[in-house]
Design a protein around this motif. Structure first.
Motif, PDB file in Angstrom:
ATOM      1  N   LEU A   1       0.844  -1.340  -0.075  1.00 49.64           N
ATOM      2  CA  LEU A   1       0.218  -0.017   0.244  1.00 49.64           C
ATOM      3  C   LEU A   1       0.920   0.930  -0.117  1.00 49.64           C
ATOM      4  CD1 LEU A   1      -2.688  -1.093   2.460  1.00 49.64           C
ATOM      5  CD2 LEU A   1      -3.024  -1.051   0.241  1.00 49.64           C
ATOM      6  N   GLU A   2       2.286   0.967  -0.381  1.00 50.94           N
ATOM      7  CA  GLU A   2       3.135   2.261  -0.107  1.00 50.94           C
ATOM      8  C   GLU A   2       2.938   2.771  -1.617  1.00 50.94           C
ATOM      9  OE1 GLU A   2       6.649   1.021   2.442  1.00 50.94           O
ATOM     10  OE2 GLU A   2       6.412  -0.562   0.658  1.00 50.94           O
ATOM     11  N   SER A   3       3.829   3.851  -1.844  1.00 48.47           N
ATOM     12  CA  SER A   3       3.932   4.524  -2.986  1.00 48.47           C
ATOM     13  C   SER A   3       4.126   3.610  -4.169  1.00 48.47           C
ATOM     14  CB  SER A   3       4.887   5.768  -3.083  1.00 48.47           C
ATOM     15  OG  SER A   3       6.149   5.191  -3.063  1.00 48.47           O
ATOM     16  N   PRO A   4       3.557   4.142  -5.448  1.00 48.35           N
ATOM     17  CA  PRO A   4       4.075   3.272  -6.509  1.00 48.35           C
ATOM     18  C   PRO A   4       5.456   2.987  -6.697  1.00 48.35           C
ATOM     19  CG  PRO A   4       2.147   4.948  -7.077  1.00 48.35           C
ATOM     20  CD  PRO A   4       2.889   5.192  -5.855  1.00 48.35           C
ATOM     21  N   GLY A   5       6.192   3.933  -6.260  1.00 44.40           N
ATOM     22  CA  GLY A   5       7.523   3.557  -6.372  1.00 44.40           C
ATOM     23  C   GLY A   5       8.009   2.596  -5.412  1.00 44.40           C
ATOM     24  N   GLU A   6       7.747   2.771  -4.377  1.00 47.48           N
ATOM     25  CA  GLU A   6       8.106   1.678  -3.162  1.00 47.48           C
ATOM     26  C   GLU A   6       7.407   0.447  -3.593  1.00 47.48           C
ATOM     27  OE1 GLU A   6       8.487   4.556   0.652  1.00 47.48           O
ATOM     28  OE2 GLU A   6       6.493   4.240  -0.221  1.00 47.48           O
ATOM     29  N   ALA A   7       6.153   0.528  -4.081  1.00 49.70           N
ATOM     30  CA  ALA A   7       5.441  -1.018  -4.425  1.00 49.70           C
ATOM     31  C   ALA A   7       6.244  -1.517  -5.503  1.00 49.70           C
ATOM     32  CB  ALA A   7       3.947  -0.667  -4.881  1.00 49.70           C
ATOM     33  N   ILE A   8       6.592  -0.846  -6.544  1.00 50.11           N
ATOM     34  CA  ILE A   8       7.346  -1.667  -7.616  1.00 50.11           C
ATOM     35  C   ILE A   8       8.775  -2.097  -7.384  1.00 50.11           C
ATOM     36  CG2 ILE A   8       8.615   0.308  -8.777  1.00 50.11           C
ATOM     37  CD1 ILE A   8       7.473  -0.731 -11.586  1.00 50.11           C
ATOM     38  N   ALA A   9       9.349  -1.407  -6.248  1.00 52.13           N
ATOM     39  CA  ALA A   9      10.706  -1.970  -5.595  1.00 52.13           C
ATOM     40  C   ALA A   9      10.508  -3.340  -5.083  1.00 52.13           C
ATOM     41  CB  ALA A   9      11.253  -0.883  -4.757  1.00 52.13           C
ATOM     42  N   ALA A  10       9.474  -3.460  -4.415  1.00 54.37           N
ATOM     43  CA  ALA A  10       9.177  -4.801  -3.664  1.00 54.37           C
ATOM     44  C   ALA A  10       8.630  -5.733  -4.718  1.00 54.37           C
ATOM     45  CB  ALA A  10       7.586  -4.541  -2.768  1.00 54.37           C
ATOM     46  N   ILE A  11       8.127  -5.366  -5.782  1.00 52.04           N
ATOM     47  CA  ILE A  11       7.991  -6.213  -6.922  1.00 52.04           C
ATOM     48  C   ILE A  11       9.005  -6.779  -7.447  1.00 52.04           C
ATOM     49  CG2 ILE A  11       6.661  -6.757  -9.065  1.00 52.04           C
ATOM     50  CD1 ILE A  11       4.427  -4.521  -8.157  1.00 52.04           C
ATOM     51  N   GLU A  12      10.195  -5.858  -7.932  1.00 49.79           N
ATOM     52  CA  GLU A  12      11.542  -6.093  -8.588  1.00 49.79           C
ATOM     53  C   GLU A  12      12.097  -7.133  -7.647  1.00 49.79           C
ATOM     54  OE1 GLU A  12      13.361  -2.483  -8.533  1.00 49.79           O
ATOM     55  OE2 GLU A  12      12.850  -1.871 -10.772  1.00 49.79           O
TER      56      GLU A  12
END
Length: 275
Positions: free
Chosen positions: A194-205
């Motif tokens: 539920l974080e910012s899109p940038g933080e979320a995409i880092a987790a997905i990476e």
């Protein structure tokens, strides 16, 4: 989170992935019944060109399913799209006959004919159970020939009749019809972060990197509500050229202002659905 709860969650995640993989063995079996005889001949005469068409498909579908289970909120609906597309260079006067034949072999219903901006299109679609749909679009081109799309879409891969084997049969049917097909696959759902899109995409990476070594970011786009990144992955044989880059995977995260959730879209080799 308590250790026992964490272990339970991990076990549930593994069970969900196992169910997903089991369901991959069932996709579209009903849809191919009418073409069983043709398919037997096609499968038995596989060529080197077929091998190149299907290069990377098993690895990509496996990566898509495993990472999807990691990054999507458990129990929410996933949208999974597998698309074959390619050009037919034969006589467009034969399009209706060829489109009808391909639709029959795919187990679809009657072809619907329509005129779009002066060029004929032929469509057919059928449900594959309660959670999935198979469709075909055959459209004539201005310069001659035709372009063909065959798309499988499901809203719940755990209950869809979908398998790698049946996906390959689709491509082989298109090749037998004189079409040079290429595939792409996408997954979309609500991100667990539920974080910012940038933080979320880092987790997905991080989840992707745990599955595939050598993940290397090649391109990036960002605005107020969306982050999109494209990557090279040495272990994935299917890629598209983007300038000097060979793109094998694209990820996008979009913040939904209505409920502050993040919508994640993963595409192999690139995203071909709206994100």
């Amino acid at each position: 989170m308590k250790q026992n709860d964490r272990g339970c969650s991990q076990n549930k995640g593994k069970l969900a992935l196992l169910m997903f993989c089991l369901c991959l063995t069932l996709f579209m079996l009903a849809g191919f019944r009418s073409g069983d005889k043709q398919l037997t001949a096609i499968v038995s005469s596989a060529t080197d060109s077929e091998s190149s068409v299907f290069a990377g498909l098993p690895e990509s579908l496996s990566l898509l399913s495993s990472v999807g289970q990691e990054v999507i909120v458990p129990g929410t609906t996933l949208r999974v799209v597998l698309k074959w597309q390619g050009q037919y260079s034969g006589d467009s006067d034969e399009s209706e006959e060829n489109a009808t034949m391909l639709a029959e072999q795919l187990g679809l219903g009657k072809v619907a004919r329509s005129d779009k901006d002066g060029y004929m299109t032929y469509r057919a679609a059928a449900s594959q159970g309660d959670f999935s749909k198979l469709s075909m679009l055959w459209t004539n081109l201005e310069q001659g020939g035709s372009y063909v799309f065959v798309t499988f879409e499901t809203q719940n891969p755990l209950k869809a009749e979908w398998s790698q084997d049946a996906a390959e049969k689709t491509g082989k049917l298109m090749m037998a019809a004189g079409i040079t097909p290429e595939w792409n696959a996408s997954l979309q759902g609500t991100a667990s972060s539920l974080e910012s899109p940038g933080e979320a995409i880092a987790a997905i990476e991080g989840s992707i990197a745990a599955e595939e070594s050598g993940l290397h970011r090649m391109e990036s786009y960002e605005d107020v509500s969306t982050v999109s990144r494209s990557y090279a992955i040495p272990g994935i044989k299917r890629f598209v050229n983007s300038g000097d880059h060979k793109i094998a995977l694209q990820v996008a995260v979009h913040k939904n202002d209505n409920d502050n959730s993040n919508r994640v879209t993963i595409g192999l080799p690139v995203i071909t659905i709206e994100y």
